[in-house]
Design a protein around this motif. Structure first.
Motif, PDB file in Angstrom:
ATOM      1  N   ALA A 229      49.781  41.735  25.408  1.00 23.65           N
ATOM      2  CA  ALA A 229      49.908  40.502  24.632  1.00 23.65           C
ATOM      3  C   ALA A 229      49.069  40.544  23.369  1.00 23.65           C
ATOM      4  N   PHE A 230      48.151  41.516  23.256  1.00 23.91           N
ATOM      5  CA  PHE A 230      47.298  41.593  22.079  1.00 23.91           C
ATOM      6  C   PHE A 230      47.777  42.637  21.091  1.00 23.91           C
ATOM      7  N   THR A 232      49.682  44.299  18.152  1.00 23.96           N
ATOM      8  CA  THR A 232      50.198  43.689  16.934  1.00 23.96           C
ATOM      9  C   THR A 232      51.165  44.629  16.256  1.00 23.96           C
TER      10      THR A 232
ATOM     11  N   TYR C  42      36.810  33.681  17.040  1.00 22.95           N
ATOM     12  CA  TYR C  42      38.046  33.906  17.769  1.00 22.95           C
ATOM     13  C   TYR C  42      39.221  33.729  16.822  1.00 22.95           C
ATOM     14  N   PRO C  45      44.978  38.520  16.473  1.00 24.12           N
ATOM     15  CA  PRO C  45      44.633  39.940  16.428  1.00 24.12           C
ATOM     16  C   PRO C  45      45.117  40.565  15.128  1.00 24.12           C
ATOM     17  N   ASP C  46      44.292  41.379  14.556  1.00 23.05           N
ATOM     18  CA  ASP C  46      44.641  42.027  13.303  1.00 23.05           C
ATOM     19  C   ASP C  46      44.243  43.493  13.402  1.00 23.05           C
ATOM     20  N   ASP C  47      45.225  44.378  13.296  1.00 23.01           N
ATOM     21  CA  ASP C  47      44.927  45.801  13.435  1.00 23.01           C
ATOM     22  C   ASP C  47      44.742  46.482  12.080  1.00 23.01           C
ATOM     23  N   ASN C  71      36.391  38.375  17.977  1.00 22.52           N
ATOM     24  CA  ASN C  71      37.102  38.433  19.257  1.00 22.52           C
ATOM     25  C   ASN C  71      38.579  38.191  19.015  1.00 22.52           C
ATOM     26  N   LYS C  72      39.401  39.019  19.604  1.00 23.22           N
ATOM     27  CA  LYS C  72      40.824  38.871  19.373  1.00 23.22           C
ATOM     28  C   LYS C  72      41.444  37.881  20.352  1.00 23.22           C
ATOM     29  N   LEU C  73      42.393  37.119  19.832  1.00 24.43           N
ATOM     30  CA  LEU C  73      43.210  36.258  20.683  1.00 24.43           C
ATOM     31  C   LEU C  73      44.587  36.907  20.813  1.00 24.43           C
ATOM     32  N   PRO C  74      45.424  36.450  21.760  1.00 22.44           N
ATOM     33  CA  PRO C  74      46.740  37.062  21.894  1.00 22.44           C
ATOM     34  C   PRO C  74      47.569  36.920  20.622  1.00 22.44           C
ATOM     35  N   ARG C  75      48.598  37.727  20.519  1.00 19.54           N
ATOM     36  CA  ARG C  75      49.412  37.780  19.315  1.00 19.54           C
ATOM     37  C   ARG C  75      50.165  36.479  19.075  1.00 19.54           C
ATOM     38  N   ARG C  81      46.550  29.289  21.295  1.00 13.85           N
ATOM     39  CA  ARG C  81      46.199  27.882  21.524  1.00 13.85           C
ATOM     40  C   ARG C  81      45.738  27.665  22.947  1.00 13.85           C
ATOM     41  N   GLN C  83      44.292  29.736  25.015  1.00 16.92           N
ATOM     42  CA  GLN C  83      42.955  30.244  25.274  1.00 16.92           C
ATOM     43  C   GLN C  83      41.910  29.328  24.642  1.00 16.92           C
ATOM     44  N   ARG C  87      39.069  26.998  26.674  1.00 13.75           N
ATOM     45  CA  ARG C  87      37.632  27.174  26.485  1.00 13.75           C
ATOM     46  C   ARG C  87      36.986  25.911  25.952  1.00 13.75           C
ATOM     47  N   ASP C  92      32.887  25.255  26.021  1.00 14.76           N
ATOM     48  CA  ASP C  92      32.340  26.597  25.904  1.00 14.76           C
ATOM     49  C   ASP C  92      31.402  26.711  24.706  1.00 14.76           C
ATOM     50  N   ASP C  94      30.066  29.430  23.739  1.00 14.97           N
ATOM     51  CA  ASP C  94      30.138  30.752  23.135  1.00 14.97           C
ATOM     52  C   ASP C  94      31.180  30.832  22.031  1.00 14.97           C
TER      53      ASP C  94
END
Lengths: 277, 310, 425
Positions: A229-230, A232, C42, C45-47, C71-75, C81, C83, C87, C92, C94
């Motif tokens: 799911a992560f 990209t 948070y 995700p960025d590659d 920290n990456k979140l799902p795509r 949202r 996650q 939190r 949370d 953190d």
């Protein structure tokens, strides 16, 4: 005689082929997707015209996927082992012994298996954060064990009930020690059930997505389905189909190995000549 | 010993209270079950209890201070909503059709896996591979395959048809994806059941002149009954809660949503914990009814319900 | 059976177990009082490395006071949202900096999960920033987040099929009809699946027709004649030859793929399709052109829905002031430029659109800026998810839309959604 043998060989050969094709045809599609270049992804070819290893290289570029693999293997193996052990103990008791609360146990474990996990995720998240289990291996192993125990207990006790336990007594009468009686008579009869349960529990732990994505937040415990799911693509809208397919192929390999090893034990129980019925 | 003398003989020690053997057996039984029970209760007692508790409140996650008790009002809201009944209809349809197909297909696969004279390991492993693939990935691959232009399966259909965009074809494809994915589960349990059928009994029937169909119907299937019922029960329970395949293939659009997707939307998207939990409890009630039906109607002997044969 | 090794191994495993438990418990505590503070960011995700680079840069520029952990979140936006909501609902501490989709600030603000920006910090956050972007981060006249990157749609077309781009929807549909009559590729690619993208399309059309979905105080649906017009446009496209057969199942990526496969003549999509076409279809690329989003009526230019990400500071953060500073650094000029060049996301700072670096890799920068200047915002309400689902469910599939009836239907559903009443489909 030999022509009948040939005919039955051919017959089974065809049956085998049909079964394998049915099972693996769509799997080939996933494999093909994993070898396709992003530009040819939409051409609908069943066999890629241009093969590329770029997708595979891409997922191993960072250590994230490798870590996810390690997490998946470790968590699934540990959870399966514990679930099968606890399940076997409980199933043996349910199938063979008399004690109060037996039906309650079965009923309650079915109840747990039936409750939709979407409602359980948030309370579990809160509990695990309070106990410091969030984002740890134990934080996933415990729920996996819990939700596969009902299936394990139910399956194992259904199989254990079919075992003719008198054979054990007969073996002892024949002079076998309790351990020999167990090893040569009971264990082979119990093996199909135990290994079947092991396969089912392992696959459940391996493929679970909901708990994995909700109870982890970093690579220290994230398993492969959640890691996917992560992934990209080259932009936020692009579905990284090639990488996802490559990841799927990679993570199916341990399953294939696991199943290959375990399925050999799912054979007819009585070893010939060990015990006379 | 005649039954009456046997009963008389057994009656005497019973009047003196449970024998030491019986007590030891009880203790051993409870001891063996204890770890499993403790784990299951410790992990799920609070979440399940909390979910039921939430279903009786009006609780929006964004405004936790405004949560208040509404009794059964949430259930009323769900049961009078057309969204619930539509989702329930779709779910029941998918469940019945897919489980029926899987039973037949699974039996056929189990027979091949059990009886084939060569390549047994390969066939068994091949059959289990679909079950081992991550569901979401398999669903993506199906979606790609059925999208016109990008998929090899869509190319087999008449030009311009997009089966995933219409309700009934989409439901059919969802059932197909579900059947392909989970028949191995059924096949595996049936295989283990087949492994328990003693060869001599089957051979004896063959010697007696029974055809394959008769052998199957009169000898093999009855002996496999416990395995069949376990497989059916668990597969039905799981089929009723179908989620992943629908979520990826159609997202629940065009009337293809199941009750699990409805629960997911209300719980995670609308953050309406009261309604979402009520939907979960209702799903649980439906599933419990199914399990009850299996136990009562089909005589799925719950392990431990019958007195064991010694 | 030897007993001594058993005994020892049992102690060893018990000790190991305790050690694991202890480290797990310790690990969840504070990172330690010595050294710089670690702020947790948070985000999606960025590659491409752009976000990691920004985090590192800002950590260095802080002069040793803090480091930023990305920290990456799902795509998928929904996964992100979920996650974040889970939190923040658990208070949370953190979570210091959150990357929010532009439709979430109202919801998070009303729930008390993100902090308000006031005074000088607010000034710094909004200088040189696009107006529409600032509007997305504003709730009840208070600023709750800082625009990070933005996004908008353009009309992409093939100039070998269409020499001059159409300026209205009606024009586009008739061009498509002509192309169809000539047997050439003629589809109009647009997101028609039952999801957020459909709501975006509807919102664009309604505001382009001069209306809004909600009243300005966000307490009731507004809709009206512009909404009926908008629904009509959607219906017309879906029932014409210009509609892709997969329209009811298409999201942005499927549109891109269809355009690249050559079956389409027009596409309404985000700028990510440009570098993709360049990489995947070098033969089609020279003919791949862009134009402003078609208008609903000739006298009124289109008002395209704005997208993008806003950065917010978590309410339960232990270092809110440092987090605010870090946020401003993460979205400063240099970092937004890197993000645009490496990550492909349009910036939210106006002055960047005139720099040479941007215009060379974004030849369409001027059109994007024009679109953003006249952009519309999606309905701003804490119940936005419910409203969006009501819209996408009523208007899906687009071919089945009955404009008058569906808009009336929608009015009732949005009223329910605003009051969080009943089930959502």
């Amino acid at each position: 005689m030999s022509s009948r043998h040939t005919r039955s060989l051919t017959g089974w050969g065809i049956a085998n082929l049909v079964v394998v094709l049915y099972a693996l045809f769509p799997v080939w599609w996933i494999v093909a997707l994993s070898f396709k270049d992003p530009s040819t992804l939409s051409d609908g070819d069943f066999v890629p015209r241009q093969w590329t290893l770029a997708n595979y290289r891409g997922i191993f570029e960072t250590s994230e996927f490798t870590r996810a693999l390690v997490n998946s293997i470790g968590i699934a193996v540990i959870a399966t082992t514990i679930a099968v052990v606890l399940g076997t103990m409980a199933a043996y008791a349910v199938a063979r012994l008399r004690f109060p609360g037996k039906r309650l146990l079965i009923g309650v474990s079915l109840l747990i298996a039936m409750f939709p996990p979407i409602s359980l995720v948030s309370p579990l998240f809160d509990i695990e954060r309070a106990l410091g289990l969030f984002d740890t291996w134990a934080g996933l192993i415990i729920p996996y064990m819990t939700f596969s125990l009902p299936l394990a207990i139910y399956t194992l006790s259904a199989f254990f009930r079919e075992i003719p336990w008198d054979l054990e007594k007969a073996a002892k009468v024949d002079g076998a020690t309790p351990w020999q009686a167990f090893r040569l008579v009971i264990a082979p009869l119990a093996a199909p059930g135990v290994f079947t349960t092991g396969i089912l529990v392992f696959i459940f732990c391996w493929n679970d997505f909901l708990f994995a994505i909700s109870l982890t937040s970093t690579t220290s415990a994230r398993t492969v389905p959640a890691a996917i799911a992560f992934f990209t693509g080259s932009s936020q809208f692009e579905q990284p189909t090639g990488s996802i397919a490559a990841a799927a192929v990679i993570i199916t390999i341990p399953i294939v190995i696991f199943v290959l090893l375990f399925q050999r034990r799912i054979v007819a129980g009585l070893t010939a000549g060990a015990v006379k019925g | 010993m005649t039954p009456s003398t046997e009963a008389a003989a057994a009656a005497v020690p019973k009047a003196a209270g449970p024998s030491r053997g019986a007590r030891q057996e009880r203790r051993l039984g409870l001891l063996l079950c204890a770890p499993a029970v403790i784990v299951m209760l410790a992990v799920t007692a609070y979440p399940i209890g909390y979910a039921v508790y939430l279903s009786l409140q009006r609780y929006d996650l964004r405004f936790p201070d405004q949560a208040h008790w509404v009794g059964l009002a949430n259930y009323g809201a769900v049961l009078t909503s057309s969204f619930w009944w539509q989702a329930l209809g779709v779910t029941v349809l998918i469940t019945v059709v897919s489980v029926a197909v899987e039973l037949v297909l699974g039996l056929a696969l189990a027979l091949v896996m059990h009886r084939t004279i060569f390549g047994r390991g390969t066939v068994r492993t091949a059959v289990l591979v679909p079950y081992g693939i991550v569901t979401v990935v398999a669903a993506y691959s199906w979606q790609y395959a059925w999208t016109p232009g990008t998929g090899y399966l869509a190319a087999l259909l008449p030009e311009g048809s997009a089966p995933l965009t219409e309700q009934w074809p989409a439901i059919g494809l969802i059932i197909l994806a579900e059947v392909w994915k989970t028949t191995p589960f059924m096949a595996l349990l049936l295989l283990a059941g087949l492994a328990l059928v003693p060869d001599e009994t089957v051979r004896a029937a063959m010697v007696d002149g029974a055809s394959f169909g008769q052998r199957l119907r009169l000898v093999i299937l009855p002996l496999m009954k416990p395995a069949i019922l376990v497989a059916l029960l668990f597969r039905t329970l799981d089929a009723f809660r179908i989620f992943d395949n629908i979520y990826v293939l159609t997202g629940g659009s065009n009337g293809t949503g199941s009750v699990s997707i409805l629960g997911y939307d209300n719980l995670f998207t609308a953050l309406n914990l009261g309604i979402g939990s009520a939907i979960s409890v209702l799903i649980f009630v439906c599933v419990a009814l199914i399990a009850l039906a299996f136990v009562k109607l089909f005589g799925a002997a719950t392990p431990g319900a019958e007195p064991e044969h010694r | 059976m030897p007993s001594v090794p058993d005994f020892r191994s049992r102690w060893a495993s018990a000790a190991a177990g305790l050690a694991v438990l202890a480290s797990a418990l310790v690990g969840c505590g504070d990172g330690g009082s010595t050294g710089p503070v670690t702020l947790n960011w948070y985000n999606f995700p960025d590659d491409s490395g752009a976000l990691q680079q920004a985090a590192d840069r800002c950590g260095q520029q802080s002069g040793g006071r803090y480091t930023i952990h990305y920290n990456k979140l799902p795509r998928g936006a929904d996964g992100q949202r979920q996650q974040l909501v889970r939190r923040m609902a658990a208070h949370d501490a953190d979570v210091d900096v959150l990357g929010l989709d532009v439709t979430w600030p109202a919801e998070f603000a009303e729930a008390g999960w993100i902090r308000e920006w006031t005074g000088e910090m607010r000034e710094r956050a909004t200088t040189d920033t696009l107006d529409a972007a600032v509007r997305t981060a504003t709730w009840r006249d208070r600023l709750y987040a800082v625009p990070y990157n933005s996004n908008t749609q353009l009309l992409w077309y093939r100039d070998d099929l269409v020499p001059t781009p159409p300026r209205t929807w009606a024009e586009m549909l008739s061009r498509a009809q002509e192309l169809a009559d000539q047997g050439k590729p003629h589809f109009v690619e647009i997101q028609g699946a039952q999801y957020e993208g459909l709501t975006v399309w509807f919102n664009t059309l309604v505001t382009s027709a001069g209306g809004t979905i909600l009243t300005p105080d966000a307490q009731a649906p507004s809709l009206g004649a512009p909404a009926v017009t908008a629904a009509g446009v959607m219906h017309d496209l879906a029932t014409s030859v210009a509609a892709d057969p997969s329209l009811p199942n298409q999201m942005e990526d499927q549109n891109r793929l269809a355009m690249e496969s050559g079956t389409a003549a027009f596409e309404l999509n985000y700028p990510f399709v440009y570098p993709s076409m360049k990489a995947n279809q070098p033969e089609l690329f020279p003919h791949f052109r862009w134009a402003p989003y078609p208008a609903v009526s000739a006298d009124r230019p289109a008002s395209v829905t704005i997208g993008g990400i806003d950065l917010a500071v978590g309410s339960y953060s232990r270092h809110p002031d440092l987090a605010a500073e870090a946020t401003l650094c993460l979205r400063d000029r240099d970092n937004q430029l890197t993000n645009a060049l490496k990550g492909g996301l349009p910036p939210s700072l106006r002055s960047l659109y005139e720099t040479a670096e941007l215009t060379t890799s974004y030849p369409f920068a001027a059109d994007v800026l024009a679109a953003l200047d006249s952009a519309s915002v999606r309905p701003q309400t804490p119940a936005y998810q419910n409203v969006s689902i009501a819209i996408s469910h009523t208007l899906s599939p687009p071919a089945d839309i009955h404009p008058e009836k569906d808009v009336a239907d929608l009015r009732g559903q949005i009223e329910d959604a605003l009051g969080s009443k009943g089930l959502i489909p």
